[in-house]
Scaffold this motif. Structure first.
Motif, PDB file in Angstrom:
ATOM      1  N   SER A 112       0.844  -1.205   0.000  1.00 29.51           N
ATOM      2  CA  SER A 112       0.000   0.000   0.000  1.00 29.51           C
ATOM      3  C   SER A 112       0.872   1.245   0.000  1.00 29.51           C
ATOM      4  CB  SER A 112      -0.928  -0.009   1.216  1.00 29.51           C
ATOM      5  OG  SER A 112      -1.760  -1.139   1.164  1.00 29.51           O
ATOM      6  N   GLY A 113       1.917   1.203  -0.813  1.00 30.54           N
ATOM      7  CA  GLY A 113       2.789   2.370  -0.947  1.00 30.54           C
ATOM      8  C   GLY A 113       2.307   3.254  -2.081  1.00 30.54           C
ATOM      9  N   HIS A 114       3.235   3.761  -2.873  1.00 27.74           N
ATOM     10  CA  HIS A 114       2.864   4.694  -3.946  1.00 27.74           C
ATOM     11  C   HIS A 114       1.883   4.061  -4.926  1.00 27.74           C
ATOM     12  CE1 HIS A 114       6.701   6.401  -2.486  1.00 27.74           C
ATOM     13  NE2 HIS A 114       6.089   7.539  -2.727  1.00 27.74           N
ATOM     14  N   ILE A 115       2.229   2.875  -5.428  1.00 25.16           N
ATOM     15  CA  ILE A 115       1.374   2.245  -6.442  1.00 25.16           C
ATOM     16  C   ILE A 115       0.104   1.680  -5.807  1.00 25.16           C
ATOM     17  CG2 ILE A 115       1.219   0.227  -7.950  1.00 25.16           C
ATOM     18  CD1 ILE A 115       2.693   2.197  -9.433  1.00 25.16           C
TER      19      ILE A 115
ATOM     20  N   ASN B 127      -0.046  -4.111   4.111  1.00 29.63           N
ATOM     21  CA  ASN B 127       1.374  -3.756   4.017  1.00 29.63           C
ATOM     22  C   ASN B 127       2.168  -4.730   4.879  1.00 29.63           C
ATOM     23  OD1 ASN B 127       0.967  -2.896   6.638  1.00 29.63           O
ATOM     24  ND2 ASN B 127       1.161  -0.711   6.179  1.00 29.63           N
ATOM     25  N   SER B 128       3.429  -4.418   5.154  1.00 35.28           N
ATOM     26  CA  SER B 128       4.230  -5.369   5.942  1.00 35.28           C
ATOM     27  C   SER B 128       4.060  -5.148   7.438  1.00 35.28           C
ATOM     28  CB  SER B 128       5.719  -5.269   5.560  1.00 35.28           C
ATOM     29  OG  SER B 128       6.293  -4.104   6.101  1.00 35.28           O
ATOM     30  N   ARG B 129       3.576  -3.950   7.819  1.00 39.42           N
ATOM     31  CA  ARG B 129       3.557  -3.603   9.255  1.00 39.42           C
ATOM     32  C   ARG B 129       2.246  -3.942   9.943  1.00 39.42           C
ATOM     33  NH1 ARG B 129       4.426   2.312   8.550  1.00 39.42           N
ATOM     34  NH2 ARG B 129       3.805   1.745   6.433  1.00 39.42           N
TER      35      ARG B 129
ATOM     36  N   ILE C  11       4.934  -4.539  -4.067  1.00 39.93           N
ATOM     37  CA  ILE C  11       5.893  -4.429  -2.960  1.00 39.93           C
ATOM     38  C   ILE C  11       7.299  -4.335  -3.574  1.00 39.93           C
ATOM     39  CG2 ILE C  11       4.382  -5.790  -1.447  1.00 39.93           C
ATOM     40  CD1 ILE C  11       6.161  -8.208  -1.933  1.00 39.93           C
TER      41      ILE C  11
ATOM     42  N   GLN D 236       7.810 -13.418  -0.001  1.00 36.65           N
ATOM     43  CA  GLN D 236       6.924 -13.285   1.170  1.00 36.65           C
ATOM     44  C   GLN D 236       5.446 -13.220   0.780  1.00 36.65           C
ATOM     45  OE1 GLN D 236       8.404  -9.888   3.373  1.00 36.65           O
ATOM     46  NE2 GLN D 236      10.474 -10.719   3.391  1.00 36.65           N
TER      47      GLN D 236
ATOM     48  N   THR E 120       3.014  -5.538 -10.320  1.00 39.96           N
ATOM     49  CA  THR E 120       3.499  -4.199 -10.736  1.00 39.96           C
ATOM     50  C   THR E 120       5.001  -4.059 -10.525  1.00 39.96           C
ATOM     51  OG1 THR E 120       3.499  -2.918  -8.658  1.00 39.96           O
ATOM     52  CG2 THR E 120       1.353  -3.304  -9.694  1.00 39.96           C
ATOM     53  N   ASN E 121       5.644  -5.105 -10.023  1.00 38.35           N
ATOM     54  CA  ASN E 121       6.988  -4.935  -9.468  1.00 38.35           C
ATOM     55  C   ASN E 121       8.065  -4.764 -10.526  1.00 38.35           C
ATOM     56  OD1 ASN E 121       5.869  -5.225  -6.963  1.00 38.35           O
ATOM     57  ND2 ASN E 121       6.203  -7.430  -6.896  1.00 38.35           N
ATOM     58  N   ASN E 122       9.054  -3.973 -10.169  1.00 34.82           N
ATOM     59  CA  ASN E 122      10.235  -3.779 -11.002  1.00 34.82           C
ATOM     60  C   ASN E 122      11.476  -4.111 -10.193  1.00 34.82           C
ATOM     61  OD1 ASN E 122       8.992  -2.674 -13.446  1.00 34.82           O
ATOM     62  ND2 ASN E 122       8.414  -0.966 -12.138  1.00 34.82           N
TER      63      ASN E 122
ATOM     64  N   ARG F  85      18.088  -1.129  -4.911  1.00 32.29           N
ATOM     65  CA  ARG F  85      17.167  -1.302  -3.784  1.00 32.29           C
ATOM     66  C   ARG F  85      17.003  -2.772  -3.407  1.00 32.29           C
ATOM     67  NH1 ARG F  85      11.200  -0.516  -5.726  1.00 32.29           N
ATOM     68  NH2 ARG F  85      11.753  -2.521  -6.621  1.00 32.29           N
TER      69      ARG F  85
ATOM     70  N   ASN G   9       3.418  -1.692 -14.109  1.00 35.91           N
ATOM     71  CA  ASN G   9       4.816  -1.548 -13.670  1.00 35.91           C
ATOM     72  C   ASN G   9       5.510  -0.414 -14.413  1.00 35.91           C
ATOM     73  OD1 ASN G   9       4.931  -3.126 -16.195  1.00 35.91           O
ATOM     74  ND2 ASN G   9       7.139  -2.974 -15.813  1.00 35.91           N
TER      75      ASN G   9
ATOM     76  N   ILE H 238       4.235   2.569 -15.414  1.00 39.04           N
ATOM     77  CA  ILE H 238       3.622   3.897 -15.282  1.00 39.04           C
ATOM     78  C   ILE H 238       3.948   4.452 -13.899  1.00 39.04           C
ATOM     79  CG2 ILE H 238       1.406   2.830 -14.555  1.00 39.04           C
ATOM     80  CD1 ILE H 238      -0.015   5.251 -15.875  1.00 39.04           C
TER      81      ILE H 238
ATOM     82  N   ALA I 163       3.472   6.091 -10.398  1.00 40.08           N
ATOM     83  CA  ALA I 163       2.330   5.938  -9.490  1.00 40.08           C
ATOM     84  C   ALA I 163       1.366   7.129  -9.584  1.00 40.08           C
ATOM     85  CB  ALA I 163       2.829   5.773  -8.056  1.00 40.08           C
TER      86      ALA I 163
HETATM   87  N1  LIG Z   1       6.527   4.252  -7.439  1.00 40.16           N
HETATM   88  C1  LIG Z   1       6.281   4.114  -8.727  1.00 40.16           C
HETATM   89  O1  LIG Z   1       6.028   5.121  -9.449  1.00 40.16           O
HETATM   90  C2  LIG Z   1       6.273   2.734  -9.346  1.00 40.16           C
HETATM   91  C3  LIG Z   1       5.787   2.629 -10.667  1.00 40.16           C
HETATM   92  C4  LIG Z   1       5.667   1.361 -11.242  1.00 40.16           C
HETATM   93  C5  LIG Z   1       6.070   0.234 -10.535  1.00 40.16           C
HETATM   94  N2  LIG Z   1       6.586   0.369  -9.279  1.00 40.16           N
HETATM   95  C6  LIG Z   1       7.013  -0.861  -8.601  1.00 40.16           C
HETATM   96  O2  LIG Z   1       5.907  -1.325  -7.827  1.00 40.16           O
HETATM   97  C7  LIG Z   1       6.382  -1.862  -6.578  1.00 40.16           C
HETATM   98  C8  LIG Z   1       5.842  -1.016  -5.446  1.00 40.16           C
HETATM   99  O3  LIG Z   1       6.330   0.305  -5.612  1.00 40.16           O
HETATM  100  P1  LIG Z   1       5.909   1.493  -4.629  1.00 40.16           P
HETATM  101  O4  LIG Z   1       6.573   2.708  -5.182  1.00 40.16           O
HETATM  102  O5  LIG Z   1       4.446   1.477  -4.417  1.00 40.16           O
HETATM  103  O6  LIG Z   1       6.672   1.044  -3.304  1.00 40.16           O
HETATM  104  P2  LIG Z   1       6.582   1.697  -1.845  1.00 40.16           P
HETATM  105  O7  LIG Z   1       5.956   3.042  -1.922  1.00 40.16           O
HETATM  106  O8  LIG Z   1       7.926   1.541  -1.238  1.00 40.16           O
HETATM  107  O9  LIG Z   1       5.556   0.739  -1.070  1.00 40.16           O
HETATM  108  C9  LIG Z   1       5.830  -0.615  -0.852  1.00 40.16           C
HETATM  109  C10 LIG Z   1       4.677  -1.207  -0.089  1.00 40.16           C
HETATM  110  O10 LIG Z   1       4.896  -2.616   0.012  1.00 40.16           O
HETATM  111  C11 LIG Z   1       4.659  -2.991   1.376  1.00 40.16           C
HETATM  112  N3  LIG Z   1       5.372  -4.231   1.649  1.00 40.16           N
HETATM  113  C12 LIG Z   1       6.708  -4.456   1.685  1.00 40.16           C
HETATM  114  N4  LIG Z   1       6.951  -5.742   1.939  1.00 40.16           N
HETATM  115  C13 LIG Z   1       5.741  -6.342   2.068  1.00 40.16           C
HETATM  116  C14 LIG Z   1       5.330  -7.659   2.359  1.00 40.16           C
HETATM  117  N5  LIG Z   1       6.216  -8.627   2.524  1.00 40.16           N
HETATM  118  N6  LIG Z   1       4.004  -7.917   2.435  1.00 40.16           N
HETATM  119  C15 LIG Z   1       3.084  -6.932   2.257  1.00 40.16           C
HETATM  120  N7  LIG Z   1       3.434  -5.667   1.974  1.00 40.16           N
HETATM  121  C16 LIG Z   1       4.735  -5.371   1.888  1.00 40.16           C
HETATM  122  C17 LIG Z   1       5.151  -1.807   2.180  1.00 40.16           C
HETATM  123  O11 LIG Z   1       4.627  -1.879   3.487  1.00 40.16           O
HETATM  124  P3  LIG Z   1       5.428  -1.269   4.745  1.00 40.16           P
HETATM  125  O12 LIG Z   1       5.539   0.194   4.468  1.00 40.16           O
HETATM  126  O13 LIG Z   1       4.554  -1.605   5.905  1.00 40.16           O
HETATM  127  O14 LIG Z   1       6.764  -1.976   4.757  1.00 40.16           O
HETATM  128  C18 LIG Z   1       4.538  -0.677   1.347  1.00 40.16           C
HETATM  129  O15 LIG Z   1       3.169  -0.514   1.646  1.00 40.16           O
HETATM  130  C19 LIG Z   1       7.919  -1.827  -6.655  1.00 40.16           C
HETATM  131  O16 LIG Z   1       8.389  -3.054  -7.136  1.00 40.16           O
HETATM  132  C20 LIG Z   1       8.174  -0.713  -7.666  1.00 40.16           C
HETATM  133  O17 LIG Z   1       9.423  -0.864  -8.319  1.00 40.16           O
HETATM  134  C21 LIG Z   1       6.669   1.586  -8.669  1.00 40.16           C
END
Ligand SMILES: NC(=O)c1ccc[n+]([C@@H]2O[C@H](COP(=O)([O-])OP(=O)(O)OC[C@H]3O[C@@H](n4cnc5c(N)ncnc54)[C@H](OP(=O)(O)O)[C@@H]3O)[C@@H](O)[C@H]2O)c1
Length: 209
Positions: A9-12, A31-33, A68, A75, A89-91, A96, A128, A130, A132
């Motif tokens: 539940s981060g950016h995407i 999320n993880s927490r 994530i 996980q 959606t993962n990259n 990182r 993946n 686009i 967020a």
């Molecule tokens: N940001 C972008 O613009 C973008 C665009 C396209 C694709 N992506 C890809 O999409 C993925 C997510 O990106 P993001 O930017 O949204 O990442 P992010 O903002 O860092 O958020 C990651 C989320 O994943 C959760 N998480 C981590 N480990 C987990 C687990 N084991 N089980 C459940 N939840 C878990 C985190 O929770 P906690 O905070 O509680 O740890 C957090 O809510 C990445 O692979 C990224 O490369 C990102």
């Protein structure tokens, strides 16, 4: 009524949840927490949103999004996702995620590794390539001349139809790149990655990848 489970539940995850609720879907965020850390976000997104554990998001979602950091893909709960359509959606960012030699050497790709981890799920790569923020800001109704396209890839035709319908509902055209292995065509550093293109130009960018 379709419920979308979000593992991450981060950016995407947040952007997809907002956009899905705005278009009449229910969402379960995780999320993880733990769900207690998502109270404010869920309240802000509204009545169609609730928080759960990753297992709950997986089991309660009709369709589940894994979003994530790629390094944590092992996980992702396996059993509750059996038989389900899963969007990946993962990259891979080695800066990182650490090094994954099998990806560095081109033997596989991040989405194929998730699919191998979820052998009974129907994994489709989407969202993946686009940013967020653009999931909300660039969404347009069907037929809008400025509508952008989202590339997808997957091995299961029916699963791709389900995902294409969601992508369309959320405001984007779909470019089908083919089987999951072809998803490499819109991975990081490829022309389609982050490209702000309509369907025709996106199809060309994917083909060039
Ligand atoms: N940001 C972008 O613009 C973008 C665009 C396209 C694709 N992506 C890809 O999409 C993925 C997510 O990106 P993001 O930017 O949204 O990442 P992010 O903002 O860092 O958020 C990651 C989320 O994943 C959760 N998480 C981590 N480990 C987990 C687990 N084991 N089980 C459940 N939840 C878990 C985190 O929770 P906690 O905070 O509680 O740890 C957090 O809510 C990445 O692979 C990224 O490369 C990102």
């Amino acid at each position: 009524m379709t419920t979308i489970g979000l593992i991450g539940s981060g950016h995407i995850g947040t952007a997809l949840a907002r956009q899905a609720v705005a278009h009449g879907y229910d969402v379960v965020l995780s999320n993880s927490r733990g769900p207690e850390t998502l109270t404010d976000l869920v309240a802000e997104i509204g009545d169609r949103a609730r928080a759960g554990t990753a297992e709950e998001a997986a089991s309660e979602g009709d369709l589940v999004v894994v979003t994530i950091p790629f390094k944590s893909y092992r996980q992702v709960p396996v059993a509750p996702l059996a038989g389900k359509v899963v969007i990946d959606t993962n990259n891979y960012y080695y800066e990182r995620d650490g090094r994954f030699p099998e990806v560095d050497e081109g033997r596989t790709s991040p989405t194929e590794l998730l699919a191998a981890h979820l052998p009974d799920s129907r994994v489709v790569k989407a969202f993946n390539a686009i940013q967020a923020a653009h999931i909300v800001s660039a969404a347009r109704p069907a037929g809008d001349p400025d509508r952008r396209a989202v590339p997808i890839a997957g091995d299961d035709a029916e699963a791709k139809r389900v995902v294409a319908s969601l992508v369309d509902d959320l405001g984007f055209d779909v470019v089908d790149a083919g089987p999951l292995a072809e998803g490499r065509r819109f991975d990081r550093d490829k022309p389609a990655y982050g490209a702000e293109l309509g369907a025709e130009a996106m199809r060309e960018a994917v083909a060039a990848g």
